[in-house]
Design a protein around this motif. Structure first.
Motif, PDB file in Angstrom:
ATOM      1  N   UNK A  71      -1.831   7.550   5.829  1.00 57.47           N
ATOM      2  CA  UNK A  71      -2.252   6.994   7.113  1.00 57.47           C
ATOM      3  C   UNK A  71      -3.295   5.944   6.786  1.00 57.47           C
ATOM      4  N   UNK A  72      -2.940   4.685   6.965  1.00 53.17           N
ATOM      5  CA  UNK A  72      -3.822   3.591   6.582  1.00 53.17           C
ATOM      6  C   UNK A  72      -4.434   2.983   7.835  1.00 53.17           C
ATOM      7  N   UNK A  73      -5.746   2.936   7.870  1.00 50.90           N
ATOM      8  CA  UNK A  73      -6.427   2.415   9.057  1.00 50.90           C
ATOM      9  C   UNK A  73      -6.215   0.917   9.216  1.00 50.90           C
ATOM     10  N   UNK A  74      -5.743   0.250   8.192  1.00 48.52           N
ATOM     11  CA  UNK A  74      -5.597  -1.207   8.238  1.00 48.52           C
ATOM     12  C   UNK A  74      -4.206  -1.591   8.752  1.00 48.52           C
ATOM     13  N   UNK A  75      -4.059  -2.805   9.176  1.00 50.51           N
ATOM     14  CA  UNK A  75      -2.722  -3.240   9.614  1.00 50.51           C
ATOM     15  C   UNK A  75      -1.716  -3.161   8.475  1.00 50.51           C
ATOM     16  N   UNK A  76      -2.180  -3.425   7.248  1.00 47.48           N
ATOM     17  CA  UNK A  76      -1.289  -3.283   6.096  1.00 47.48           C
ATOM     18  C   UNK A  76      -2.128  -3.084   4.835  1.00 47.48           C
ATOM     19  N   UNK A  77      -1.562  -2.392   3.861  1.00 48.27           N
ATOM     20  CA  UNK A  77      -2.308  -2.198   2.615  1.00 48.27           C
ATOM     21  C   UNK A  77      -2.257  -3.449   1.760  1.00 48.27           C
ATOM     22  N   UNK A  78      -3.086  -3.466   0.683  1.00 47.66           N
ATOM     23  CA  UNK A  78      -3.031  -4.548  -0.269  1.00 47.66           C
ATOM     24  C   UNK A  78      -1.723  -4.513  -1.040  1.00 47.66           C
ATOM     25  N   UNK A  79      -1.402  -5.610  -1.682  1.00 49.43           N
ATOM     26  CA  UNK A  79      -0.093  -5.733  -2.330  1.00 49.43           C
ATOM     27  C   UNK A  79       0.077  -4.688  -3.427  1.00 49.43           C
ATOM     28  N   UNK A  80      -0.944  -4.537  -4.269  1.00 48.98           N
ATOM     29  CA  UNK A  80      -0.832  -3.573  -5.366  1.00 48.98           C
ATOM     30  C   UNK A  80      -0.702  -2.159  -4.815  1.00 48.98           C
ATOM     31  N   UNK A  81      -1.455  -1.884  -3.793  1.00 51.82           N
ATOM     32  CA  UNK A  81      -1.360  -0.564  -3.181  1.00 51.82           C
ATOM     33  C   UNK A  81       0.025  -0.345  -2.601  1.00 51.82           C
ATOM     34  N   UNK A  82       0.536  -1.357  -1.950  1.00 56.38           N
ATOM     35  CA  UNK A  82       1.867  -1.221  -1.344  1.00 56.38           C
ATOM     36  C   UNK A  82       2.907  -0.919  -2.404  1.00 56.38           C
ATOM     37  N   UNK A  83       2.743  -1.542  -3.576  1.00 53.13           N
ATOM     38  CA  UNK A  83       3.706  -1.307  -4.658  1.00 53.13           C
ATOM     39  C   UNK A  83       3.673   0.146  -5.115  1.00 53.13           C
ATOM     40  N   UNK A  84       2.529   0.775  -5.010  1.00 50.40           N
ATOM     41  CA  UNK A  84       2.435   2.168  -5.445  1.00 50.40           C
ATOM     42  C   UNK A  84       3.005   3.124  -4.422  1.00 50.40           C
ATOM     43  N   UNK A  85       3.241   2.595  -3.233  1.00 44.64           N
ATOM     44  CA  UNK A  85       3.649   3.477  -2.148  1.00 44.64           C
ATOM     45  C   UNK A  85       5.155   3.661  -2.056  1.00 44.64           C
ATOM     46  N   UNK A  86       5.841   3.259  -3.100  1.00 50.85           N
ATOM     47  CA  UNK A  86       7.289   3.418  -3.090  1.00 50.85           C
ATOM     48  C   UNK A  86       7.639   4.890  -2.926  1.00 50.85           C
ATOM     49  N   UNK A  87       8.456   5.163  -1.959  1.00 57.33           N
ATOM     50  CA  UNK A  87       8.846   6.551  -1.740  1.00 57.33           C
ATOM     51  C   UNK A  87       7.840   7.338  -0.933  1.00 57.33           C
ATOM     52  N   UNK A  88       6.851   6.661  -0.395  1.00 60.01           N
ATOM     53  CA  UNK A  88       5.813   7.339   0.385  1.00 60.01           C
ATOM     54  C   UNK A  88       5.807   6.758   1.789  1.00 60.01           C
ATOM     55  N   UNK A  89       5.759   7.638   2.781  1.00 63.00           N
ATOM     56  CA  UNK A  89       5.632   7.159   4.159  1.00 63.00           C
ATOM     57  C   UNK A  89       4.248   6.598   4.362  1.00 63.00           C
ATOM     58  N   UNK A  90       4.148   5.378   4.850  1.00 63.52           N
ATOM     59  CA  UNK A  90       2.859   4.757   5.125  1.00 63.52           C
ATOM     60  C   UNK A  90       2.801   4.429   6.612  1.00 63.52           C
ATOM     61  N   UNK A  91       1.821   5.018   7.294  1.00 58.55           N
ATOM     62  CA  UNK A  91       1.616   4.751   8.726  1.00 58.55           C
ATOM     63  C   UNK A  91       0.413   3.830   8.842  1.00 58.55           C
TER      64      UNK A  91
END
Lengths: 205, 985
Positions: B350-370
């Motif tokens: 659950x990310x309080x921001x509109x979107x995560x940083x690029x590197x973080x997003x890359x780590x989120x493969x296979x993870x639900x991100x709200x």
């Protein structure tokens, strides 16, 4: 001549403590030594120093808090305008200091005012560091360096005899000596210690 | 429950082959070598570890380090028992026994949990409002119950059997913190040849790198760099050592948990050691601590910091939950999310921001991100079971058993602020960083807001090199490839004011401080952070608000409508973490609590069974039991013996000063009130010294040994002050005088021999020494030696009023002298006497001593005014003539004796005229009292207004302490032998 009694006469238990372990610290009380203080009037220290040097045959240090010695005599610069002269008890050179310069300073007998203990062993710096706020590494505190400090509120002077071997002399003021001695032995329990037979400064390694 | 059901089969830095058995609340569990109690509990699926301070809510493990607010346990038993130990910092050893705290009868069923039902009636400061009536004394009625309910943990009352030590250390460069920046700084300084000391509070060096997997490149970097550090002979790394305070002169206090990680320290070794480190330069590489995010029921077991979850996973090999929600406002949490997923957990971010940083997003493969989301509250009692989430896509309830919170990073600025340099706010990292540091200190790494690993290593290297005075060229090695930068925080992600949540929102977990308490403080006017802290107790627990301070002041800033820098921080003071009193004491305990000063004759007194009294550091014989069962009977017998035969007493404690020089007579003439220029060689004189302000400093006897040498004695108590005073005068007032003063208090031992037979005793004890009246008349002094060479200085002076001598000899002969005098004295009935008898005899003779020389009396007060020589100037002469000081109606010394000779008198009794009401301070007070066996009744010295003008009058001596009123007559101060004939006996 009556015997001079040690400040920790009844507390000097020669041997290893514990008996079955290699000691980290050794203690040896130095006996048969005398101490004479020579103090100069203001502005006369150079003159007085020269007279002391010619009487004792020792070149006194020029820096403060230093010791220089020769042929059993040591001269310590303990304070501005004050020198401590140490040597074997009864040494005629020390006796000759009386009146060495009545016009330049004065002489005070202090041979009974301190107990002197020689410490050694691989853990001696750790032991001393438990009380002395002195950087005892060889570079800042080389052979011949002296420093006045306190061990648990009791005045103590520390002298580095041999920085490489890790040998130090402690001068404990006489009336605090027994209490400070007991405290030192307690501190040394952590490393194991050995109390060596008493000897004169000249005979002690 | 299956043993270690949460332990992964591989991974981590613990040693699975070395099992550890321990108990928690009586239940047996197993762990591994390298575990903490916290990691071992989590490995066994234990999440409920404590109850909160006020509301007794169930609490779990929040962190993996010193910032832990909840998991406070009591370790060990008996005299070693220690409450409030953070389970996250307690190493696990085989056989460890731990119990939870603040619960009854058990952790699961705590009766005091009922407090939670009344939480709305127990906000911050509620006790100031609810226990104040109905009467003014009501608070003290409730106070014992409140005190009993307060606190966490119970200390033992048994003696601590462990050993503790204190030690000084010196280094050129001290590096605080062994994370990447600290390691780089130490290497730079070490390679440059400096003496380097690195202190690291955790059991392993590495800092935030310990959260990286044990098979990662970051770990390889850590191991390689540490090996190099260990190989440098001029570098020492001390783990399990917390720097707790920075003090003047670049001195740091540190606590080493030397053997705290085992059941018992090896023989002779200390459990803890207090270090006083004197550093040429301090590099603060103290890193940063993760902040939690706030939501309803954010205190439930299973809610922990994201970095902690990652540490348990990668360092301890423990999976703290199988269904994890990671609630974050920055990129660093994604490393935790990724690692949890890799370990087999279901993960939702659950990310309080509109979107995560690029590197973080890359780590989120296979993870639900709200994204654009927040947790409103969580459900669960002894463990979290679900989280209600609001996000950009709507609302959701997420089933979970673990909530990892990542609210940003707060640099650990404490040590850098201890000397008063307040931290500064950096908006770009949303945190406070050290302000300007004094010379000799620098900071590097996460503590200054460098949150990317490359930056921390470079900065650390530069800092270490600069500290060593070396070239600051780039580090010869790269930065560790850590999973992610610590990440930048969305500044407004915490929100500005408390929202309406379901469930309580805790800001300070340890002290149960809620967001509503912060709002209450604001409403009631406690709006500065200092008031907020004291009113709510936010940040005042043993964790010192490490996970709560920033959130608390952020809330207050929002309420005040100000930005965070304007709101500021509270003051950081040592200690950073609690320090045991044992460590601060070291070996200064028991017989070594304070040093003792013993005379050269001390052992002889001990052998006689003397009872001693402390006089400052001195041990002085008080009385000898052979003369009586207690002090009251013994001293009477001792006094009688002195008056009728002869006694000896150890006077080695007197101050003794060698005064030498051609200007010595003039010097004495200036410091004493009486004249000294004409004192012949071989004579002594009683002298009194004044302070500058005209009051009496001390008295004593000074002997002329030669034309230019004097032997001064002082009272025991004033030996040091008089010596300092004389040196001060010679250095500053009269530097032209050719005089040296040297303390010879330790050089000489002294024995007083007193009584009608004293001369006969000395004749027998000192063969070869002429002690005839012709050679040693009253106040005569003579240096001599016995036939066998015992040197002595014989001074004929009397404190007792009898014929008496003080015999001095160099200290090494002190006991010999005493033994000879004792032996020679036996045919004459010689007995030793102690301080009690000595004091009693001087009262009979009216000699002022300590109780009269208390710094508030003048020469005239003591009846010594005629001693002053007005023809010569002396110290104190001018100001003693001030009207108030010279007032004849001041309290002056008189004697008192009871009208009824059976009455006793009390020291400290107030004197009132007869017939006057006992109110106020009266007209005087009793200073010294004794029973006089010579006179058969009590006598006293007193200071009374008008002094001798009252002689013959009857007054009242009133002891309010004893409830006694005694009628006494005012008499001259000398009760015995006023003509002084006995000294010639």
């Amino acid at each position: 001549m009556p015997e001079i009694r040690s400040a920790f006469e009844t507390r000097y238990d020669v041997g290893r403590h514990p008996a079955d372990a290699e000691p980290g610290v050794t203690f040896r009380e130095l006996v048969d030594w005398d101490l004479v203080q020579v103090a100069a009037w203001r502005g006369r220290i150079d003159e007085l120093r020269e007279r002391v040097e010619s009487t004792l045959g020792v070149a006194a240090p020029r820096e403060p808090n230093r010791c220089a010695g020769h042929d059993g005599i040591e001269v310590l610069t303990v304070a501005p305008q004050r020198l401590w002269c140490l040597g074997p008890a009864g040494d005629r050179r020390l006796a000759q200091l009386v009146g060495v310069g009545e016009d330049t300073g004065c002489v005070t007998q202090l041979g009974h005012s301190h107990a002197r203990v020689r410490l050694g062993g691989r853990s001696v710096r750790r032991l001393l560091a438990q009380e002395a706020a002195i950087d005892l590494d060889p570079e800042p505190f080389p052979s011949g360096a002296i420093a006045r400090t306190s061990f648990h509120h009791a005045p103590v002077m520390v002298q580095c005899i041999d920085a490489e071997a890790g040998t130090f002399d402690l001068y404990l003021t006489r009336t605090f000596a027994a209490s400070t001695w007991e405290y030192l032995l307690d501190l040394a329990t952590a490393y194991g210690y050995e109390i060596l037979e008493r000897s004169s400064a000249a005979a002690s390694p | 429950m299956a043993e270690q059901n949460a332990r992964l089969e591989a991974g981590g830095r613990i040693d699975r082959s070395e099992r550890r058995t321990f108990t928690f609340d009586g239940q047996t569990y197993t762990g591994c070598a390298g575990d903490t109690v916290a990691s071992a509990l989590l490995a066994n699926g234990v999440h409920l570890v404590g109850r909160s301070f006020k509301l007794h809510r169930p609490r779990g493990i929040v962190s993996a380090g010193v910032e832990e607010p909840n998991a406070l346990i009591t370790l060990r038993t008996g005299g070693r028992s220690e409450p409030n130990v953070q389970a996250t910092m307690a190493d696990l050893w085989d056989g460890l026994a731990a119990v939870s705290q603040n619960r009854w009868p058990s952790l699961k069923f705590d009766a005091m949990a009922v407090n939670s039902l009344f939480a709305r009636f127990m906000p911050a400061g509620f006790y100031y409002k609810t226990f104040m009536g109905p009467t003014r004394g009501s608070w003290m009625f409730y106070e014992p119950a409140i005190r009993k309910a307060a606190g966490l943990g119970t200390p033992t009352r048994e003696a601590d059997p462990d050993r503790y030590e204190r030690e000084h250390a010196f280094c050129d460069v001290l590096v605080v913190g062994a994370g990447p920046a600290g390691i780089a700084a130490a290497l730079a300084a070490g390679r440059a040849g400096s003496r380097v000391l690195v202190v690291e509070q955790m059991a392993h060096a590495g800092g935030l790198l310990l959260a990286e997997p044990a098979d990662s490149e970051a770990e390889a970097w850590r191991v390689e760099r540490l090996a190099e550090l260990e190989a440098l002979p001029n570098v020492q790394v001390m783990t399990r050592t917390t720097a707790f305070g920075v003090y003047d002169g670049n001195v740091i206090g540190a606590l080493e948990r030397a053997w705290d990680h085992v059941a018992e320290a090896p023989r002779g070794q200390p459990r803890q050691r207090f270090w006083m480190i004197h550093a040429g330069h301090i590099v603060h590489a103290t890193g940063a601590t993760e902040r939690p995010l706030l939501f309803g029921n954010n205190d439930r077991p299973g809610v922990m910091l994201a970095h902690a979850a990652r540490t348990y996973l990668n360092h301890y090999g423990v999976l703290p939950g199988r269904r994890a929600v990671v609630y974050a406002n920055n990129d660093s949490a994604y490393a935790a999310a990724e690692d949890l997923r890799t370990a087999g957990a279901e993960v939702t971010v659950v990310d309080a921001r509109p979107q995560p940083g690029a590197e973080a997003a890359a780590r989120a493969t296979g993870i639900d991100v709200l994204t654009g989301g927040r947790i409103e509250h969580v459900a669960g009692a002894h463990r979290v079971r679900s989280a209600d989430v609001r996000h950009a896509g709507g609302d959701a309830r997420l089933e979970c058993d673990l909530v990892c919170v990542a609210g940003g990073w707060s640099p650990n600025v404490h040590l850098a602020s201890h000397l008063g340099h307040r931290p500064e706010y950096r908006a770009d990292v949303g945190a406070f960083v050290p302000g300007a540091l004094p010379d000799g200190q620098s900071a590097a790494g996460a503590v200054v807001g460098d949150l990317a690993s490359a930056d921390t290593v470079t900065a650390g290297w530069r800092s270490g090199a600069a500290a060593a005075g070396a070239d600051e060229a780039r580090a010869p090695f790269g930065a560790p490839a850590v999973a992610a930068a610590l990440g930048h925080v969305r500044p407004d992600s915490q929100g500005s004011a408390p929202r309406k949540h379901r469930g309580m929102v805790f800001v300070d977990l340890q002290n149960d401080v809620k967001d509503s308490d912060v709002e209450l403080a604001w409403r009631e006017g406690y709006r500065s952070v200092e008031h907020l802290k004291r009113y709510t107790t936010l940040g005042m627990g043993t964790d010192q608000g490490r996970t709560s301070n920033i959130n608390g002041l952020t809330l207050m800033a929002g309420l005040r409508g100000e930005d965070i820098p304007a709101t500021g921080t509270t003051t950081f003071r040592p200690p950073f973490t609690p320090v045991s009193l044992g460590a601060l004491s070291g070996r200064r305990i028991g017989p070594h609590f304070r040093p003792e000063r013993r005379t050269p004759m001390h052992d002889w007194h001990v052998e006689q069974g003397a009872h001693f009294v402390r006089a400052g550091a001195w041990l002085r014989p008080w009385y000898y039991p052979a003369h009586g069962a207690d002090a009251d009977t013994a001293y009477v017998a001792e006094m009688r013996n002195v008056r009728e035969a002869v006694g000896m007493t150890d006077v080695s404690t007197l101050g003794k000063i060698d005064v030498q020089g051609p200007d010595a007579p003039e010097f004495l003439n200036r410091v004493y009130v009486n004249g000294w220029l004409k004192l012949p060689v071989g004579k002594a004189r009683y002298g009194v010294m004044l302070r500058d302000d005209g009051f009496v400093l001390d008295d004593g006897t000074t002997s002329r040994i030669s034309e230019t040498q004097y032997f001064m004695t002082t009272t025991t108590a004033e030996a040091g002050p008089v010596m300092s005073w004389l040196e001060y005068l010679l250095e500053t007032a009269w530097p032209d005088l050719r005089v040296h003063v040297t303390s010879v208090s330790d050089q000489w031992a002294g024995l007083a021999v007193a009584g009608p037979k004293s001369r006969h005793v000395l004749e027998a004890a000192l063969p070869g020494v002429d002690v005839s009246d012709e050679t040693v008349p009253p106040m005569g002094v003579r240096d001599d030696e016995t036939d066998d060479g015992l040197p002595v200085r014989v001074l004929r002076v009397s404190f007792s009023g009898e014929r008496a001598y003080e015999v001095y000899t160099p200290s090494g002969y002190g006991r010999t002298l005493l033994e000879r005098v004792h032996s020679a004295g036996q045919p004459h009935g010689l007995e030793p006497y102690g301080l009690e008898a000595l004091s009693a005899m001087r009262i009979e003779k009216g000699h002022p001593a300590g109780p009269e020389l208390d710094g508030r009396t003048t020469l005239d007060d003591l009846g010594l005014g005629r001693m002053a020589r007005t023809a010569k100037p002396f110290v104190g002469d001018v100001l003693r003539h001030r009207p108030a000081v010279a007032d004849e109606n001041r309290r002056r010394l008189v004697g008192l004796q009871p009208e009824n000779t059976n009455d006793c008198l009390r020291p400290g009794a107030l004197v009132f005229p007869e017939g006057q009401a006992v109110e106020g301070h009266g007209i005087g007070h009793v200073t010294s009292v004794t029973y006089s066996p010579t006179l058969g009744h009590y006598i006293a010295l007193a200071l009374v207004e008008g002094g001798a003008t009252h002689e013959g009058e009857t007054v009242n001596a009133v002891s309010l302490v004893h409830g006694e009123h005694t009628r006494v007559r005012v008499v001259p101060t000398v009760f015995l032998d006023p003509e002084g004939e006995r000294i010639h006996a």
